[in-house]
Design an enzyme around this catalytic site. Sequence first.
Site, PDB file in Angstrom:
ATOM      1  N   CYS A  21      -0.605  -4.896   6.923  1.00  0.00           N
ATOM      2  CA  CYS A  21      -0.426  -3.665   7.707  1.00  0.00           C
ATOM      3  C   CYS A  21       0.204  -3.978   9.060  1.00  0.00           C
ATOM      4  CB  CYS A  21      -1.762  -2.968   7.949  1.00  0.00           C
ATOM      5  SG  CYS A  21      -2.897  -3.073   6.581  1.00  0.00           S
ATOM      6  N   CYS A  38      -2.724   2.544   8.286  1.00  0.00           N
ATOM      7  CA  CYS A  38      -4.147   2.493   8.629  1.00  0.00           C
ATOM      8  C   CYS A  38      -4.358   2.052  10.089  1.00  0.00           C
ATOM      9  CB  CYS A  38      -4.831   1.503   7.700  1.00  0.00           C
ATOM     10  SG  CYS A  38      -4.200  -0.153   7.980  1.00  0.00           S
ATOM     11  N   ASP A  51       2.310   2.597   2.540  1.00  0.00           N
ATOM     12  CA  ASP A  51       2.329   3.237   3.854  1.00  0.00           C
ATOM     13  C   ASP A  51       3.630   2.891   4.581  1.00  0.00           C
ATOM     14  OD1 ASP A  51      -0.099   4.424   3.514  1.00  0.00           O
ATOM     15  OD2 ASP A  51      -1.217   2.758   4.372  1.00  0.00           O
ATOM     16  N   CYS A  68       0.808  -1.228   0.000  1.00  0.00           N
ATOM     17  CA  CYS A  68       0.000   0.000   0.000  1.00  0.00           C
ATOM     18  C   CYS A  68       0.840   1.276   0.000  1.00  0.00           C
ATOM     19  CB  CYS A  68      -0.928   0.011   1.211  1.00  0.00           C
ATOM     20  SG  CYS A  68      -0.013   0.108   2.756  1.00  0.00           S
TER      21      CYS A  68
HETATM   22 FE1  FES Z   1      -1.342   0.491   4.417  1.00  0.00          FE
HETATM   23 FE2  FES Z   1      -2.775  -0.642   6.241  1.00  0.00          FE
HETATM   24  S1  FES Z   1      -3.410  -0.169   4.245  1.00  0.00           S
HETATM   25  S2  FES Z   1      -0.748   0.038   6.412  1.00  0.00           S
END
Ligand code: FES
Length: 214
Positions: free
Chosen positions: A107, A63, A38, A36
Amino acid sequence: MKFPYGDKVLEHFKNPQNVGKIEDPDGKAIVGSPACGDMVAVYLKVDEKEHRITDIKFESYGCASNIATGSIITELAKGKTIEEAKQISWKDASEALGGLPKIKAHCSVLAVEGLREAINNYEEKHGLIKEKKPTTVDEVKRRLKNVMNPLTGLDVVRGNLITDVKVEEGTVSIWVDLPENHIFASNIQEEIKERIETLWDVKKVELHFNPSTA
Ligand code: FES
C-alpha cells in the site's frame, strides 16, 4: 482491538496533508495496486527553471497505510527538485512515519510509485527523459495496467479488455474489446492516450474498438 499502526501513521491517516487535485498539473499519475486493486493519484506543479516541486497533492482510494504514505511523501517531496524527489523511497516514508506494518508494504509502495510516475510524466512532457529506450509492447501494457474500467473496477489489462497491442514506427495500435459507444469508451480512450502519447518515440496512438460487441 490493537491497531497495527503507530501514532504518526494514525495522525497522517486521520489528518492527511496535501489531499486533493491540482487543476492543470505539470505532471500527474494514477497508479493501481495489483495486490488489492486500490488506486492513488498524484499531481505536481513544478518550477520549470529549477525543476523544483512547488506544489503536490494526492488522492487515495486505498487503506490507512496508503493514505498515510501519500500524506508523508507529499510532505517530503514538496520543495525538492525532481531529481531529489525521485530518491524518496518506501523506506524513507516508513521511517518518517515511525514504521509501517510489513503486511501493508504494498500500500505504501503504491504511493511512492505514484510520486515517481508523476515525476516521469513531467519529464516526458518536458523532453527530460535521459534514457531513451524504444517503446515496446510490454511497456505499453505496463502503462495500460493503470487504466481502469470504472464499470468493473479492474484495469483494462486484467479485465481482459485489451485484445492486442502493436508498436510500429512510432504508431501504437491498441485493440479494445468494447463497443465504441460504450458508456466509458471515451473515458478509457482518453486515459489510454494520456498515458501512451507522452512516450518520447510515439507519434500516434490508434485505438480500435470492437464493432461486433456493439
Ligand atoms: Fe489496498 Fe492498502 S489494501 S492500498
